[in-house]
Write a protein that holds these residues in place. Structure first.
Motif, PDB file in Angstrom:
ATOM      1  N   ARG A   5      -3.664  -6.125  -2.142  1.00 59.85           N
ATOM      2  CA  ARG A   5      -2.446  -6.510  -1.433  1.00 59.85           C
ATOM      3  C   ARG A   5      -1.213  -5.937  -2.129  1.00 59.85           C
ATOM      4  O   ARG A   5      -1.277  -5.540  -3.292  1.00 59.85           O
ATOM      5  CB  ARG A   5      -2.337  -8.034  -1.337  1.00 59.85           C
ATOM      6  N   ALA A   6      -0.090  -5.951  -1.411  1.00 57.02           N
ATOM      7  CA  ALA A   6       1.130  -5.373  -1.964  1.00 57.02           C
ATOM      8  C   ALA A   6       2.369  -6.122  -1.488  1.00 57.02           C
ATOM      9  O   ALA A   6       2.447  -6.529  -0.329  1.00 57.02           O
ATOM     10  CB  ALA A   6       1.247  -3.905  -1.578  1.00 57.02           C
ATOM     11  N   VAL A   7       3.312  -6.290  -2.405  1.00 57.30           N
ATOM     12  CA  VAL A   7       4.665  -6.742  -2.081  1.00 57.30           C
ATOM     13  C   VAL A   7       5.575  -5.540  -2.308  1.00 57.30           C
ATOM     14  O   VAL A   7       5.713  -5.062  -3.436  1.00 57.30           O
ATOM     15  CB  VAL A   7       5.105  -7.916  -2.970  1.00 57.30           C
ATOM     16  N   ILE A   8       6.155  -5.044  -1.228  1.00 57.70           N
ATOM     17  CA  ILE A   8       6.975  -3.838  -1.284  1.00 57.70           C
ATOM     18  C   ILE A   8       8.398  -4.179  -0.861  1.00 57.70           C
ATOM     19  O   ILE A   8       8.615  -4.854   0.149  1.00 57.70           O
ATOM     20  CB  ILE A   8       6.402  -2.743  -0.371  1.00 57.70           C
ATOM     21  N   ALA A   9       9.367  -3.705  -1.622  1.00 55.56           N
ATOM     22  CA  ALA A   9      10.777  -3.887  -1.284  1.00 55.56           C
ATOM     23  C   ALA A   9      11.292  -2.617  -0.628  1.00 55.56           C
ATOM     24  O   ALA A   9      11.249  -1.536  -1.228  1.00 55.56           O
ATOM     25  CB  ALA A   9      11.594  -4.195  -2.537  1.00 55.56           C
ATOM     26  N   ALA A  10      11.764  -2.735   0.600  1.00 53.84           N
ATOM     27  CA  ALA A  10      12.336  -1.598   1.320  1.00 53.84           C
ATOM     28  C   ALA A  10      13.790  -1.443   0.897  1.00 53.84           C
ATOM     29  O   ALA A  10      14.629  -2.291   1.198  1.00 53.84           O
ATOM     30  CB  ALA A  10      12.220  -1.811   2.822  1.00 53.84           C
ATOM     31  N   MET A  11      14.082  -0.334   0.210  1.00 60.45           N
ATOM     32  CA  MET A  11      15.419  -0.094  -0.314  1.00 60.45           C
ATOM     33  C   MET A  11      15.948   1.241   0.193  1.00 60.45           C
ATOM     34  O   MET A  11      16.688   1.951  -0.495  1.00 60.45           O
ATOM     35  CB  MET A  11      15.378  -0.119  -1.847  1.00 60.45           C
ATOM     36  N   ASP A  12      15.579   1.580   1.425  1.00 61.79           N
ATOM     37  CA  ASP A  12      15.927   2.880   1.993  1.00 61.79           C
ATOM     38  C   ASP A  12      17.069   2.830   2.986  1.00 61.79           C
ATOM     39  O   ASP A  12      17.341   3.824   3.678  1.00 61.79           O
ATOM     40  CB  ASP A  12      14.692   3.492   2.664  1.00 61.79           C
ATOM     41  N   ALA A  13      17.784   1.698   3.069  1.00 65.00           N
ATOM     42  CA  ALA A  13      18.846   1.552   4.073  1.00 65.00           C
ATOM     43  C   ALA A  13      19.964   2.562   3.886  1.00 65.00           C
ATOM     44  O   ALA A  13      20.655   2.929   4.841  1.00 65.00           O
ATOM     45  CB  ALA A  13      19.414   0.131   4.031  1.00 65.00           C
TER      46      ALA A  13
ATOM     47  N   LEU B   1      10.253   1.080  -1.542  1.00 61.15           N
ATOM     48  CA  LEU B   1      10.420   2.143  -0.568  1.00 61.15           C
ATOM     49  C   LEU B   1      11.853   2.623  -0.706  1.00 61.15           C
ATOM     50  O   LEU B   1      12.789   1.840  -0.513  1.00 61.15           O
ATOM     51  CB  LEU B   1      10.148   1.621   0.841  1.00 61.15           C
ATOM     52  N   ALA B   2      12.043   3.879  -1.079  1.00 62.56           N
ATOM     53  CA  ALA B   2      13.382   4.349  -1.412  1.00 62.56           C
ATOM     54  C   ALA B   2      13.611   5.765  -0.912  1.00 62.56           C
ATOM     55  O   ALA B   2      12.669   6.517  -0.644  1.00 62.56           O
ATOM     56  CB  ALA B   2      13.597   4.294  -2.922  1.00 62.56           C
ATOM     57  N   THR B   3      14.882   6.126  -0.788  1.00 63.95           N
ATOM     58  CA  THR B   3      15.263   7.499  -0.514  1.00 63.95           C
ATOM     59  C   THR B   3      15.090   8.317  -1.789  1.00 63.95           C
ATOM     60  O   THR B   3      14.997   7.772  -2.892  1.00 63.95           O
ATOM     61  CB  THR B   3      16.731   7.578  -0.091  1.00 63.95           C
TER      62      THR B   3
ATOM     63  N   ILE C 123       7.407   4.658  -2.998  1.00 64.73           N
ATOM     64  CA  ILE C 123       7.153   5.247  -1.683  1.00 64.73           C
ATOM     65  C   ILE C 123       8.446   5.908  -1.241  1.00 64.73           C
ATOM     66  O   ILE C 123       9.498   5.269  -1.191  1.00 64.73           O
ATOM     67  CB  ILE C 123       6.746   4.174  -0.659  1.00 64.73           C
ATOM     68  N   LEU C 124       8.400   7.198  -0.944  1.00 60.47           N
ATOM     69  CA  LEU C 124       9.593   7.916  -0.518  1.00 60.47           C
ATOM     70  C   LEU C 124       9.743   7.869   0.997  1.00 60.47           C
ATOM     71  O   LEU C 124       8.807   8.179   1.734  1.00 60.47           O
ATOM     72  CB  LEU C 124       9.537   9.378  -0.962  1.00 60.47           C
TER      73      LEU C 124
ATOM     74  N   ALA D 144       3.433   7.494  -2.502  1.00 57.92           N
ATOM     75  CA  ALA D 144       3.174   7.531  -1.064  1.00 57.92           C
ATOM     76  C   ALA D 144       4.446   7.964  -0.354  1.00 57.92           C
ATOM     77  O   ALA D 144       5.532   8.019  -0.950  1.00 57.92           O
ATOM     78  CB  ALA D 144       2.714   6.162  -0.549  1.00 57.92           C
ATOM     79  N   LEU D 145       4.313   8.253   0.940  1.00 60.23           N
ATOM     80  CA  LEU D 145       5.426   8.635   1.790  1.00 60.23           C
ATOM     81  C   LEU D 145       5.502   7.681   2.969  1.00 60.23           C
ATOM     82  O   LEU D 145       4.512   7.047   3.335  1.00 60.23           O
ATOM     83  CB  LEU D 145       5.227  10.059   2.314  1.00 60.23           C
ATOM     84  N   GLU D 146       6.689   7.600   3.579  1.00 61.88           N
ATOM     85  CA  GLU D 146       6.880   6.729   4.747  1.00 61.88           C
ATOM     86  C   GLU D 146       7.556   7.497   5.856  1.00 61.88           C
ATOM     87  O   GLU D 146       8.452   8.320   5.610  1.00 61.88           O
ATOM     88  CB  GLU D 146       7.739   5.520   4.363  1.00 61.88           C
TER      89      GLU D 146
END
Length: 257
Positions: free
Chosen positions: A19-27, A56-58, A75-76, A99-101
């Motif tokens: 399992r994974a807890v991922i923070a999306a920081m790509d806004a 998840l980042a830029t 994750i880019l 990884a990539l998104e």
């Protein structure tokens, strides 16, 4: 390229329990200075301190906060005005990403980006780079299209296109969302979506998603805009990895139940 690399990179995103807890920081890719990300390096440090599995980042934020990431997965985000497969995979390898998104829009009559996803997955496979697809039926503003059936369809076609894991909107009950999870060929992680009315609502959604069989969660605003992002991450980790109830996890937030 060794076939072991995709698996090894996935272990940098998913914990040993799968399992994974991922923070999306790509806004910032569209908003520039986004709420909660005004001080990018500090924001990454807070979230890493909370025990997040990956962010998840830029490329810009990843570059600026490289020293804060340590062993946390990266994750880019490759969402772009132009197809990104041909330059994005090599860029991710150079930067040591895991990884990539890519966001896709199944059912959109003008552009689905599904062809771009297939190309990205094929190129990623050459380099041993996993891909996370984020299918949004038709588009973000087409709320009438965000039905359980369409979300399940989007998750499945993304997996069929070669995605290694999928970030899909959570909707309905755990029993209903299980249709999305079980209908997909790869792990499904629940998308956090808009800011929830309270932190408890955000925790409840994570709990429900795990009960539905999701492989974790990808939360953006509900982490980065929290009063204490590190504590929100810790609470989510308790639910996703520890199997805690919402009440138990909420103790990290020091708020009345």
């Amino acid at each position: 390229m060794s076939t072991h690399w995709p698996r090894r990179r996935m272990h940098h995103v998913f914990a040993p329990d799968g399992r994974a807890v991922i923070a999306a920081m790509d806004a910032g890719i569209t908003k520039g200075v986004a709420p909660g990300l005004e001080r990018g390096r500090a924001a990454v440090k807070r979230i890493v301190d909370g025990g997040v599995d990956a962010i998840l980042a830029t490329i810009g934020l990843a570059r600026a906060a490289a020293d804060e990431l340590g062993g946390t997965g990266l994750i880019l985000a490759l969402d772009s005005e132009i197809p990104s497969a041909r330059y994005g995979v090599e860029q991710a390898v150079r930067w040591g990403a895991d990884a990539l998104e890519l966001k896709v829009f199944p059912g959109n009559p003008e552009v689905t980006k599904m062809g771009e996803l297939r190309e990205l997955c094929a190129e990623g496979d050459k380099w041993g780079m996993p891909v996370m697809a984020e299918p949004i039926p038709v588009g973000f503003k087409a709320l009438e299209a965000h039905t359980l059936a369409n979300i399940a369809h989007g998750a499945r076609v993304s997996a069929e296109a070669g995605a290694d894991f999928v970030k899909a909107q959570y909707t309905g009950t755990p029993e209903e969302y299980r249709e999305v999870v079980e209908g997909c060929l790869v792990p499904v992680l629940a998308l956090g979506g808009p800011m929830k009315p309270t932190p408890l609502h955000a925790l409840q959604m994570a709990y429900d998603a795990i009960q539905a069989g999701a492989g974790g969660i990808v939360y953006g605003r509900n982490i980065v805009e929290a009063e204490r992002p590190d504590r929100m991450v810790a609470a989510l980790v308790e639910i996703v990895h520890g199997g805690a109830s919402v009440d138990v996890a909420a103790k990290h937030l020091n708020i009345p139940l």
